[in-house]
Design a protein around this motif. Structure first.
Motif, PDB file in Angstrom:
ATOM      1  N   GLN A 194      10.988 -21.095  46.670  1.00 40.47           N
ATOM      2  CA  GLN A 194      10.742 -19.789  47.271  1.00 40.47           C
ATOM      3  C   GLN A 194      11.756 -19.560  48.389  1.00 40.47           C
ATOM      4  O   GLN A 194      11.846 -20.347  49.327  1.00 40.47           O
ATOM      5  N   PHE A 217       8.131 -13.391  51.813  1.00 36.05           N
ATOM      6  CA  PHE A 217       7.526 -12.178  51.258  1.00 36.05           C
ATOM      7  C   PHE A 217       7.763 -11.998  49.765  1.00 36.05           C
ATOM      8  O   PHE A 217       7.410 -10.964  49.201  1.00 36.05           O
ATOM      9  N   GLU A 218       8.354 -12.980  49.094  1.00 32.37           N
ATOM     10  CA  GLU A 218       8.518 -12.919  47.642  1.00 32.37           C
ATOM     11  C   GLU A 218       7.877 -14.152  47.008  1.00 32.37           C
ATOM     12  O   GLU A 218       8.522 -15.170  46.809  1.00 32.37           O
ATOM     13  N   MET A 260      12.548 -18.422  42.509  1.00 29.67           N
ATOM     14  CA  MET A 260      12.250 -17.033  42.866  1.00 29.67           C
ATOM     15  C   MET A 260      13.487 -16.292  43.365  1.00 29.67           C
ATOM     16  O   MET A 260      14.559 -16.855  43.501  1.00 29.67           O
ATOM     17  N   GLY A 261      13.278 -15.021  43.690  1.00 31.35           N
ATOM     18  CA  GLY A 261      14.329 -14.151  44.189  1.00 31.35           C
ATOM     19  C   GLY A 261      14.467 -14.223  45.694  1.00 31.35           C
ATOM     20  O   GLY A 261      13.806 -15.006  46.369  1.00 31.35           O
ATOM     21  N   GLY A 262      15.341 -13.387  46.204  1.00 33.07           N
ATOM     22  CA  GLY A 262      15.576 -13.287  47.633  1.00 33.07           C
ATOM     23  C   GLY A 262      16.735 -12.353  47.885  1.00 33.07           C
ATOM     24  O   GLY A 262      17.504 -12.039  46.968  1.00 33.07           O
ATOM     25  N   CYS A 287      15.250 -13.013  39.274  1.00 29.05           N
ATOM     26  CA  CYS A 287      16.232 -12.346  40.154  1.00 29.05           C
ATOM     27  C   CYS A 287      17.275 -13.363  40.641  1.00 29.05           C
ATOM     28  O   CYS A 287      18.037 -13.862  39.845  1.00 29.05           O
ATOM     29  N   HIS A 332      13.014  -3.391  41.223  1.00 24.87           N
ATOM     30  CA  HIS A 332      14.307  -4.079  41.257  1.00 24.87           C
ATOM     31  C   HIS A 332      14.987  -3.819  42.597  1.00 24.87           C
ATOM     32  O   HIS A 332      14.869  -2.738  43.166  1.00 24.87           O
ATOM     33  N   TRP A 333      15.727  -4.827  43.061  1.00 19.92           N
ATOM     34  CA  TRP A 333      16.568  -4.672  44.246  1.00 19.92           C
ATOM     35  C   TRP A 333      17.743  -5.625  44.061  1.00 19.92           C
ATOM     36  O   TRP A 333      17.780  -6.709  44.617  1.00 19.92           O
TER      37      TRP A 333
END
Length: 155
Positions: free
Chosen positions: A11, A15-16, A55-57, A91, A139-140
């Motif tokens: 992680q 917050f994700e 995970m994303g970030g 992501c 999406h970002w």
């Protein structure tokens, strides 16, 4: 009865989180551990895990000068894959997998920001069998990547 998995999550920001993926893991009796890269990260012994979720970030895989743990994380992901651990990237996680397997990560022609549909491409994958064929996801993204040889694009 299917084998219960020891799943480990990398992680990048508080917050994700895993969201409904965590519900699936726990509802199916699998164990779940975390490396919180934003909070003094330590990586587990690879012998203690069966699968890895990355995970994303908001950072880029190229930001090693700003995020010193990125180099160690990339080495950990590559070792996990070399030891035939299941690995799912979301992501930024997908970009990290692509990078460690020799793929390219580069800027998109334009940023993807907002709600866009994703389509499940492999409905034979156990974890995706109950997913709808397409659903909206926020999406970002500023970067995209190539799919490395022998990797499976799930969505």
């Amino acid at each position: 009865m299917p084998k219960k998995l020891n799943i480990h999550c990398l992680q990048h920001v508080s917050f994700e989180g895993l969201g409904c993926i965590e519900n699936w893991i726990l509802d199916n009796g699998h164990s779940l551990t975390y490396t919180k890269l934003y909070d003094n990260p330590t990586f587990p012994d690879l012998d203690s895990i069966d699968a890895l979720i990355i995970m994303g970030g908001p950072m880029s895989i190229h930001d090693e000068a700003e995020f010193s743990w990125l180099k160690t994380e990339k080495e950990f992901i590559k070792s996990a894959i070399e030891q035939h651990k299941k690995a799912i990237g979301i992501c930024l996680g997908s970009q990290l997998i692509s990078s460690v397997l020799g793929g390219s990560v580069y800027p998109n022609n334009q940023k993807e920001i907002g709600w866009f549909p994703v389509a499940v491409l492999d409905t034979n994958t156990e974890i995706l069998k109950d997913f709808p064929k397409s659903f909206p996801v926020f999406h970002w993204h500023g970067e995209t990547f190539t799919i490395p040889e022998n990797a499976i694009q799930l969505m």
